[in-house]
Design a protein around this motif. Sequence first.
Motif, PDB file in Angstrom:
ATOM      1  N   GLY A  38       0.809  -1.209   0.000  1.00  0.00           N
ATOM      2  CA  GLY A  38       0.000   0.000   0.000  1.00  0.00           C
ATOM      3  C   GLY A  38       0.847   1.267   0.000  1.00  0.00           C
ATOM      4  O   GLY A  38       0.343   2.358  -0.221  1.00  0.00           O
ATOM      5  N   ASP A  39       2.147   1.132   0.248  1.00  0.00           N
ATOM      6  CA  ASP A  39       3.061   2.266   0.225  1.00  0.00           C
ATOM      7  C   ASP A  39       3.740   2.300  -1.143  1.00  0.00           C
ATOM      8  O   ASP A  39       4.481   1.377  -1.488  1.00  0.00           O
ATOM      9  N   PRO A  40       3.528   3.363  -1.919  1.00  0.00           N
ATOM     10  CA  PRO A  40       4.071   3.404  -3.282  1.00  0.00           C
ATOM     11  C   PRO A  40       5.531   3.855  -3.377  1.00  0.00           C
ATOM     12  O   PRO A  40       6.059   3.983  -4.472  1.00  0.00           O
ATOM     13  N   ALA A  41       6.209   4.068  -2.261  1.00  0.00           N
ATOM     14  CA  ALA A  41       7.561   4.644  -2.297  1.00  0.00           C
ATOM     15  C   ALA A  41       8.534   3.822  -3.137  1.00  0.00           C
ATOM     16  O   ALA A  41       9.285   4.379  -3.935  1.00  0.00           O
ATOM     17  N   SER A  42       8.557   2.519  -2.968  1.00  0.00           N
ATOM     18  CA  SER A  42       9.515   1.696  -3.715  1.00  0.00           C
ATOM     19  C   SER A  42       9.213   1.709  -5.208  1.00  0.00           C
ATOM     20  O   SER A  42      10.125   1.822  -6.029  1.00  0.00           O
ATOM     21  N   ALA A  43       7.942   1.628  -5.564  1.00  0.00           N
ATOM     22  CA  ALA A  43       7.574   1.675  -6.987  1.00  0.00           C
ATOM     23  C   ALA A  43       7.950   3.032  -7.589  1.00  0.00           C
ATOM     24  O   ALA A  43       8.459   3.095  -8.715  1.00  0.00           O
ATOM     25  N   ARG A  44       7.725   4.109  -6.849  1.00  0.00           N
ATOM     26  CA  ARG A  44       8.096   5.453  -7.335  1.00  0.00           C
ATOM     27  C   ARG A  44       9.603   5.576  -7.498  1.00  0.00           C
ATOM     28  O   ARG A  44      10.083   6.161  -8.465  1.00  0.00           O
ATOM     29  N   LEU A  45      10.350   5.051  -6.541  1.00  0.00           N
ATOM     30  CA  LEU A  45      11.811   5.091  -6.621  1.00  0.00           C
ATOM     31  C   LEU A  45      12.284   4.389  -7.888  1.00  0.00           C
ATOM     32  O   LEU A  45      13.080   4.941  -8.654  1.00  0.00           O
ATOM     33  N   HIS A  46      11.779   3.205  -8.139  1.00  0.00           N
ATOM     34  CA  HIS A  46      12.187   2.458  -9.322  1.00  0.00           C
ATOM     35  C   HIS A  46      11.748   3.168 -10.610  1.00  0.00           C
ATOM     36  O   HIS A  46      12.500   3.208 -11.584  1.00  0.00           O
ATOM     37  N   ALA A  47      10.568   3.728 -10.618  1.00  0.00           N
ATOM     38  CA  ALA A  47      10.087   4.454 -11.798  1.00  0.00           C
ATOM     39  C   ALA A  47      11.003   5.635 -12.121  1.00  0.00           C
ATOM     40  O   ALA A  47      11.232   5.950 -13.292  1.00  0.00           O
ATOM     41  N   ALA A  48      11.552   6.269 -11.097  1.00  0.00           N
ATOM     42  CA  ALA A  48      12.462   7.399 -11.312  1.00  0.00           C
ATOM     43  C   ALA A  48      13.723   6.982 -12.070  1.00  0.00           C
ATOM     44  O   ALA A  48      14.373   7.813 -12.695  1.00  0.00           O
ATOM     45  N   TYR A  49      14.053   5.698 -12.028  1.00  0.00           N
ATOM     46  CA  TYR A  49      15.217   5.190 -12.756  1.00  0.00           C
ATOM     47  C   TYR A  49      14.831   4.460 -14.039  1.00  0.00           C
ATOM     48  O   TYR A  49      15.660   3.782 -14.636  1.00  0.00           O
ATOM     49  N   GLY A  71       3.996  -6.312 -14.547  1.00  0.00           N
ATOM     50  CA  GLY A  71       2.894  -7.181 -14.143  1.00  0.00           C
ATOM     51  C   GLY A  71       2.662  -7.171 -12.654  1.00  0.00           C
ATOM     52  O   GLY A  71       3.375  -6.525 -11.888  1.00  0.00           O
ATOM     53  N   ARG A  72       1.650  -7.891 -12.268  1.00  0.00           N
ATOM     54  CA  ARG A  72       1.263  -8.023 -10.865  1.00  0.00           C
ATOM     55  C   ARG A  72       0.886  -9.474 -10.627  1.00  0.00           C
ATOM     56  O   ARG A  72       0.161 -10.073 -11.411  1.00  0.00           O
ATOM     57  N   LEU A  73       1.402 -10.007  -9.540  1.00  0.00           N
ATOM     58  CA  LEU A  73       1.015 -11.338  -9.093  1.00  0.00           C
ATOM     59  C   LEU A  73       0.117 -11.148  -7.874  1.00  0.00           C
ATOM     60  O   LEU A  73       0.552 -10.563  -6.871  1.00  0.00           O
ATOM     61  N   ARG A  74      -1.109 -11.591  -7.984  1.00  0.00           N
ATOM     62  CA  ARG A  74      -2.097 -11.323  -6.934  1.00  0.00           C
ATOM     63  C   ARG A  74      -2.084 -12.393  -5.843  1.00  0.00           C
ATOM     64  O   ARG A  74      -2.068 -13.578  -6.123  1.00  0.00           O
ATOM     65  N   ALA A  75      -2.099 -11.896  -4.613  1.00  0.00           N
ATOM     66  CA  ALA A  75      -2.228 -12.735  -3.421  1.00  0.00           C
ATOM     67  C   ALA A  75      -1.251 -13.913  -3.418  1.00  0.00           C
ATOM     68  O   ALA A  75      -1.619 -15.036  -3.107  1.00  0.00           O
ATOM     69  N   VAL A  76       0.009 -13.643  -3.741  1.00  0.00           N
ATOM     70  CA  VAL A  76       1.009 -14.714  -3.789  1.00  0.00           C
ATOM     71  C   VAL A  76       1.762 -14.890  -2.470  1.00  0.00           C
ATOM     72  O   VAL A  76       2.465 -15.874  -2.283  1.00  0.00           O
ATOM     73  N   GLY A  77       1.643 -13.925  -1.580  1.00  0.00           N
ATOM     74  CA  GLY A  77       2.287 -14.033  -0.275  1.00  0.00           C
ATOM     75  C   GLY A  77       1.266 -13.884   0.829  1.00  0.00           C
ATOM     76  O   GLY A  77       0.305 -13.113   0.693  1.00  0.00           O
ATOM     77  N   PHE A  78       1.480 -14.611   1.915  1.00  0.00           N
ATOM     78  CA  PHE A  78       0.609 -14.495   3.085  1.00  0.00           C
ATOM     79  C   PHE A  78       1.497 -14.253   4.288  1.00  0.00           C
ATOM     80  O   PHE A  78       2.337 -15.089   4.641  1.00  0.00           O
ATOM     81  N   LYS A  79       1.361 -13.082   4.872  1.00  0.00           N
ATOM     82  CA  LYS A  79       2.206 -12.709   6.001  1.00  0.00           C
ATOM     83  C   LYS A  79       1.441 -11.755   6.895  1.00  0.00           C
ATOM     84  O   LYS A  79       0.684 -10.916   6.415  1.00  0.00           O
ATOM     85  N   HIS A  80       1.656 -11.881   8.171  1.00  0.00           N
ATOM     86  CA  HIS A  80       0.995 -11.033   9.170  1.00  0.00           C
ATOM     87  C   HIS A  80      -0.522 -11.036   8.995  1.00  0.00           C
ATOM     88  O   HIS A  80      -1.184 -10.006   9.117  1.00  0.00           O
ATOM     89  N   GLY A  81      -1.061 -12.208   8.646  1.00  0.00           N
ATOM     90  CA  GLY A  81      -2.511 -12.375   8.579  1.00  0.00           C
ATOM     91  C   GLY A  81      -3.189 -11.816   7.349  1.00  0.00           C
ATOM     92  O   GLY A  81      -4.413 -11.674   7.333  1.00  0.00           O
ATOM     93  N   ARG A  82      -2.408 -11.503   6.315  1.00  0.00           N
ATOM     94  CA  ARG A  82      -3.053 -10.984   5.099  1.00  0.00           C
ATOM     95  C   ARG A  82      -2.343 -11.453   3.840  1.00  0.00           C
ATOM     96  O   ARG A  82      -1.163 -11.791   3.855  1.00  0.00           O
ATOM     97  N   TRP A  83      -3.101 -11.451   2.760  1.00  0.00           N
ATOM     98  CA  TRP A  83      -2.577 -11.807   1.443  1.00  0.00           C
ATOM     99  C   TRP A  83      -1.970 -10.568   0.803  1.00  0.00           C
ATOM    100  O   TRP A  83      -2.531  -9.480   0.894  1.00  0.00           O
ATOM    101  N   ILE A  84      -0.842 -10.768   0.143  1.00  0.00           N
ATOM    102  CA  ILE A  84      -0.101  -9.641  -0.428  1.00  0.00           C
ATOM    103  C   ILE A  84       0.209  -9.922  -1.888  1.00  0.00           C
ATOM    104  O   ILE A  84       0.644 -11.013  -2.249  1.00  0.00           O
ATOM    105  N   ASP A  85      -0.011  -8.904  -2.724  1.00  0.00           N
ATOM    106  CA  ASP A  85       0.368  -8.954  -4.135  1.00  0.00           C
ATOM    107  C   ASP A  85       1.844  -8.578  -4.265  1.00  0.00           C
ATOM    108  O   ASP A  85       2.408  -7.910  -3.389  1.00  0.00           O
ATOM    109  N   THR A  86       2.438  -8.960  -5.382  1.00  0.00           N
ATOM    110  CA  THR A  86       3.749  -8.420  -5.733  1.00  0.00           C
ATOM    111  C   THR A  86       3.630  -7.703  -7.067  1.00  0.00           C
ATOM    112  O   THR A  86       2.936  -8.152  -7.984  1.00  0.00           O
ATOM    113  N   LEU A  87       4.272  -6.581  -7.138  1.00  0.00           N
ATOM    114  CA  LEU A  87       4.350  -5.768  -8.338  1.00  0.00           C
ATOM    115  C   LEU A  87       5.697  -6.063  -8.985  1.00  0.00           C
ATOM    116  O   LEU A  87       6.730  -6.035  -8.316  1.00  0.00           O
ATOM    117  N   LEU A  88       5.686  -6.373 -10.276  1.00  0.00           N
ATOM    118  CA  LEU A  88       6.913  -6.640 -11.009  1.00  0.00           C
ATOM    119  C   LEU A  88       7.256  -5.432 -11.868  1.00  0.00           C
ATOM    120  O   LEU A  88       6.425  -4.975 -12.661  1.00  0.00           O
TER     121      LEU A  88
END
Length: 165
Positions: free
Chosen positions: A125-136, A142-159
């Motif tokens: 939910g924090d766009p800082a890393s995506a913004r940092l990479h976009a600056a370069y 792509g996006r992989l939906r709900a591929v990680g489960f940690k701290h009680g929630r499903w998490i997507d990964t942005l590629l």
Amino acid sequence: MTRVRALAETDLPAVADVYAHYVTTSVATFDETPPALGEWRAKAEGITGAGLPFLVAEADGEVAGYAYLSPYRPKAAYRHTFEDSIYLHPGHTGRGLGRLLLGELVARARETPARQLVAVIADSGDPASARLHAAYGFEEAGRLRAVGFKHGRWIDTLLLQLDLR
């Protein structure tokens, strides 16, 4: 004073501590148990032994963050594609250190046989890393939906991907 330099073995305890913070308090990594110092030593030797950069941002004599390139996947056909990893000490965020580290990683990647860089970003939910990479110049691949489960929630990964050629 802040500078980016190659990792020294004496930096490994600080690197391990920074990463342990993210393992235990966030979804920035999908690791659920912090790696032991010996695991970090082996990882660093593997990265630098392969001719890839493992960098440290040093601020006032302390490790304020680190970044490295690693093979994207172990199969031979991926040998020209690398993944970047960047972690900042929680007390040193928002100071431009991520930008310094990623800029140096990209510059050093251009000196290797690398053709593609990939960033795999947990979508917390924090766009800082995506913004940092976009600056370069990294672009969403792509996006992989709900591929990680940690701290009680499903998490997507942005590629994200950067073509170095």
